[in-house]
Design a protein around this motif. Structure first.
Motif, short mmCIF file in Angstrom:
data_model
loop_
_atom_site.label_atom_id
_atom_site.label_comp_id
_atom_site.label_asym_id
_atom_site.label_seq_id
_atom_site.Cartn_x
_atom_site.Cartn_y
_atom_site.Cartn_z
N PHE A 1 38.27 -51.31 69.07
CA PHE A 1 37.15 -52.22 69.23
C PHE A 1 37.08 -52.58 70.71
O PHE A 1 38.07 -52.48 71.44
CB PHE A 1 37.31 -53.47 68.36
N PRO A 2 35.92 -52.97 71.21
CA PRO A 2 35.78 -53.26 72.65
C PRO A 2 36.60 -54.48 73.05
O PRO A 2 36.61 -55.50 72.38
CB PRO A 2 34.27 -53.51 72.81
N THR A 3 37.30 -54.34 74.17
CA THR A 3 38.17 -55.41 74.66
C THR A 3 37.95 -55.73 76.13
O THR A 3 38.27 -56.84 76.56
CB THR A 3 39.66 -55.01 74.47
N THR A 4 37.43 -54.78 76.92
CA THR A 4 37.37 -54.96 78.38
C THR A 4 35.96 -54.69 78.88
O THR A 4 35.29 -53.76 78.41
CB THR A 4 38.35 -53.99 79.07
N MET A 5 35.51 -55.50 79.84
CA MET A 5 34.22 -55.26 80.47
C MET A 5 34.38 -54.15 81.49
O MET A 5 35.12 -54.27 82.46
CB MET A 5 33.72 -56.55 81.13
N SER A 6 33.65 -53.05 81.28
CA SER A 6 33.81 -51.86 82.13
C SER A 6 32.73 -51.76 83.19
O SER A 6 33.02 -51.44 84.35
CB SER A 6 33.80 -50.60 81.26
N LEU A 7 31.47 -51.97 82.83
CA LEU A 7 30.37 -51.77 83.77
C LEU A 7 29.41 -52.95 83.69
O LEU A 7 29.26 -53.60 82.63
CB LEU A 7 29.61 -50.48 83.45
N VAL A 8 28.77 -53.20 84.85
CA VAL A 8 27.72 -54.21 84.94
C VAL A 8 26.48 -53.52 85.50
O VAL A 8 26.52 -52.95 86.60
CB VAL A 8 28.13 -55.41 85.82
N TYR A 9 25.39 -53.55 84.76
CA TYR A 9 24.14 -52.91 85.17
C TYR A 9 23.28 -53.98 85.85
O TYR A 9 22.79 -54.92 85.19
CB TYR A 9 23.41 -52.33 83.96
N SER B 1 23.07 -58.07 76.97
CA SER B 1 22.14 -58.47 78.02
C SER B 1 22.05 -59.98 78.03
O SER B 1 22.05 -60.61 76.97
CB SER B 1 20.75 -57.86 77.79
N GLY B 2 21.96 -60.55 79.26
CA GLY B 2 22.01 -61.99 79.36
C GLY B 2 20.91 -62.56 80.22
O GLY B 2 20.10 -61.85 80.83
N ALA B 3 20.91 -63.90 80.27
CA ALA B 3 19.93 -64.61 81.09
C ALA B 3 20.26 -64.54 82.57
O ALA B 3 19.44 -64.95 83.40
CB ALA B 3 19.86 -66.07 80.65
N ASP B 4 21.45 -64.02 82.92
CA ASP B 4 21.82 -63.86 84.33
C ASP B 4 21.30 -62.55 84.92
O ASP B 4 21.79 -62.11 85.98
CB ASP B 4 23.33 -63.95 84.49
N ALA B 5 20.34 -61.87 84.25
CA ALA B 5 19.67 -60.66 84.72
C ALA B 5 20.62 -59.47 84.83
O ALA B 5 20.39 -58.55 85.62
CB ALA B 5 18.99 -60.90 86.07
N THR B 6 21.70 -59.48 84.03
CA THR B 6 22.64 -58.36 84.05
C THR B 6 22.81 -57.81 82.65
O THR B 6 22.56 -58.49 81.64
CB THR B 6 24.01 -58.80 84.59
N ILE B 7 23.26 -56.57 82.61
CA ILE B 7 23.64 -55.90 81.36
C ILE B 7 25.09 -55.48 81.51
O ILE B 7 25.46 -54.90 82.54
CB ILE B 7 22.74 -54.69 81.09
N ARG B 8 25.89 -55.76 80.50
CA ARG B 8 27.32 -55.48 80.62
C ARG B 8 27.76 -54.59 79.48
O ARG B 8 27.29 -54.71 78.34
CB ARG B 8 28.12 -56.79 80.62
N LEU B 9 28.69 -53.69 79.83
CA LEU B 9 29.25 -52.76 78.87
C LEU B 9 30.71 -53.11 78.66
O LEU B 9 31.50 -53.18 79.62
CB LEU B 9 29.12 -51.31 79.38
N PHE B 10 31.09 -53.33 77.39
CA PHE B 10 32.47 -53.63 77.02
C PHE B 10 33.02 -52.45 76.25
O PHE B 10 32.43 -52.01 75.25
CB PHE B 10 32.55 -54.90 76.17
N THR B 11 34.15 -51.92 76.72
CA THR B 11 34.75 -50.74 76.11
C THR B 11 36.17 -51.06 75.69
O THR B 11 36.70 -52.12 75.98
CB THR B 11 34.74 -49.56 77.09
#
Length: 639
Positions: A293-301, A629-639
């Protein structure tokens, strides 16, 4: 001999009214009896409980608890009568003997008349004699002597004596007895003996040794202490002789404390059930046993300049599309985080959805009252070409052009940007969602004043239909069943499941929430999760009940998005607290086994902006990864 009141009773009744009852039956033994040593007249009277005050009005006893006195001079207390007018009315309606019940003021009691007494009353009302066998034309003679004179003679001779109360000796029992079967604890095996008093020590002697006497400093310290902190409840004192010892001032207080010890001490030993607190917690597997299951934030778009409301992944998992309030739609490469394309639209994007059919390369984008179908031209060129050919090959007939939604084929510069079809709605569109096969598309226009809240579009034939004549409530979101022809419509309080073939309502799910915000269907189709603005996530088992199987309250603020993974037993929820909670949700093929729901990870990274956190979540189609996706204008990938 028997002497009845019917003979010679009229003359003496007035005299003895204060001493005996008029209904008394007396047994008179002969005065001269040679067989007995003590010849006397034994009189036994069976008198009823009657007021013997004579002709005194009963109003005089109105403020007293008694109504007279008996032969022994004891008070005759009033019986308890707490009947008001309502009770009298109910008794009159329900009691079949109410008509033959009279209230006796002398005894303050209700008397039920027998059949003979009722017959007597009827005869007296008609003016007849009370005795039915009485012959009014027959003359009777009084041959017997007056009974009253005999009773007076018996009282003078001492044969009739007032009744004395029986002297009953009070019975006591030992409260702490162990062998007595009549005691309270006589039959109990688990017996606790009475607590024993502490034996007096040397400090309680009238002439204690010098080492037990307190010095002046110890006495002052003893007086300053609280009573519960003192070692001794008294000050040891020394007297020259026993005669000089004063009376014990705390004698009554000490006896009272001893009585409390005996009264409050438990008299039976109760075996406590020793329960381990850990046994009360349900046995859940450890999170490390439920991987992956996802545990770590890998990328921020990064690239959007305003909050990102919606995201969607391609069926292959290679691309990601996002819609933002900055009026742009961006296409990202998942593995590198590189923005491949940026398309500007005419308003804030409310929702995006990638077509789930791998053979079609289409993305639905909704903003204001328009739904755009885009061909991003990413991936296989054959798929991109087949998609364009599918859209341009169909020409709708003339009779199908007048619909609730206007279909327009994009041409010129818009076609070069990727626009293929434009669907103009009568009102603002909030959500778009695809059917699993990729040909049907549904749009939501929340409006209580209109029946056009939910529309279903067929892309291949460019046809739009309104499936509902009347919408019950404000529609929040909709979803297609992944396998069956079912359509889920979520309003503020409930979720309605419709059968599209039979065109009828199948069931209504009550979410027990104030306002539903999002919804997701399990890939198996038998389970459903709903997120709400009151910080709750409801899991529904469609085969079990119409009420939630489990209510999860893991978030502290409103939930904005929920999602299931297509292959792994995972589901996620994003909320305004800036966190994404990933849970393990295993659904078994055995219908008798309930789903296993275990929270496994809390993912953080988004910053709360304008009291908004995570706005949307979605899973990677093949990997155990989650996008947010959040209100801080970023998209984050958790892997």
């Amino acid at each position: 001999m028997w002497v009845d009141k019917s003979t010679d009773m009229d003359q003496g009744e007035r005299t003895v009214k204060g001493h005996a009852s008029a209904h008394s039956v007396l047994w008179l033994e002969p005065k001269h009896n040679p067989t007995r040593s003590t010849s006397r007249l034994n009189v036994e009277a069976r008198s009823d409980v009657r007021n013997t005050v004579g002709n005194i009005p009963m109003e005089w006893y109105q403020d007293y608890p008694h109504i007279g006195y008996d032969l022994d001079g004891k008070k005759i207390f009033k019986p308890i009568r707490n009947k008001d007018e309502l009770d009298e009315f109910l008794d009159k309606m329900e009691n079949p003997d109410y008509w033959r019940t009279v209230h006796d003021k002398t005894t303050a009691s209700d008397i039920r008349l027998s059949d003979e007494q009722v017959d007597l009353v009827h005869r007296l009302q008609k003016g007849q004699f009370g005795d039915a066998s009485f012959n009014e034309y027959e003359i009777h003679s009084c041959s017997s002597g007056p009974i009253v004179s005999k009773m007076v003679h018996a009282i003078k001779m001492g044969w009739i004596k007032p009744r004395k109360p029986k002297e009953t000796t009070p019975q006591y029992y030992d409260l702490w007895a162990k062998e007595d079967p009549n005691a309270i604890l006589g039959r109990h095996k688990m017996h606790v003996p009475a607590p024993k008093m502490r034996l007096p020590g040397h400090e309680e002697s009238y002439n204690p040794p010098p080492e037990y006497l307190l010095t002046e400093e110890e006495r002052l310290a003893w007086e300053q202490q609280d009573p519960e902190d003192r070692k001794l409840p008294f000050l040891p004192q020394k007297h020259s002789c026993l005669r000089a010892v004063p009376a014990f001032s705390r004698f009554i207080h000490e006896r009272f404390e001893r009585c409390l010890d005996l009264y409050l001490c438990p008299r039976q030993r109760k075996m406590r059930v020793n329960v381990n607190p850990e046994d009360l917690i349900p046995k859940l597997p450890k999170p490390k046993d439920l991987q992956p299951f996802p545990t770590t934030m890998s990328l921020v778009y990064r690239g959007h300049t305003s909050l990102v409301r919606s995201i969607s992944a391609s069926p292959t998992g290679q691309w990601l599309v996002s819609g933002s309030d900055d009026c742009t739609v961006r296409f990202w490469e998942v593995n590198t985080g590189r923005c491949l394309k940026t398309l500007e639209v005419g308003g804030a994007v409310k929702g995006v959805a990638w077509n789930p059919n791998p053979a079609v390369c289409l993305v639905a984008v909704c903003f204001e009252s328009t739904v755009l179908l885009l061909n991003p031209a990413l991936g296989d060129r054959l798929v991109v070409g087949a998609t364009d050919q599918l859209i341009t090959s169909y020409e709708p007939p003339e009779e199908d052009k007048e619909q609730a939604v206007t279909w327009a084929l994009s041409e010129g510069p818009e076609h070069d940007k990727g626009h293929r079809l434009t669907l103009t709605h009568p009102k603002g569109v909030k959500q778009v969602v695809w059917h699993g096969k990729g040909d049907y598309l549904s749009s939501v226009m929340p409006d209580n004043t209109s029946n056009l809240q939910v529309l279903i579009h067929q892309v291949s034939k460019r046809r739009t239909q309104n499936p509902f004549r009347k919408n019950k409530g404000l529609v929040q979101c909709v979803s297609f069943h992944p396998l069956r022809p079912y359509f889920f419509v979520a309003t503020q309080r409930c979720v309605r499941v419709y059968n599209l073939i039979k065109q009828e309502l199948t069931k209504k799910l009550t979410a027990n929430c104030k306002w539903i915000s999002s919804m997701a269907i399990h890939p198996g189709g038998d389970n459903l999760i709903c997120g709400s603005y009151d910080c709750r996530l409801a899991w529904f088992d469609l085969d079990l009940s119409t009420k939630p199987y489990k209510m999860l309250r893991h978030h502290k603020k409103a939930l904005r998005g929920v999602a299931y993974h297509k292959h792994y037993p995972l589901f996620a929820s994003g909320a305004d607290d800036g966190s994404v909670i990933v849970c393990h949700g295993m659904v078994y093929n055995d219908l008798l086994q309930n789903p296993l729901i275990v929270p496994v990870k809390v993912l953080r990274g988004h910053q709360i902006t304008h009291d908004l956190g995570v706005l949307d979540v979605t899973f990677h189609p093949t990997q155990p990864w989650v996008f947010s996706s959040g209100a801080d204008a970023t998209i984050r990938l958790f892997t």
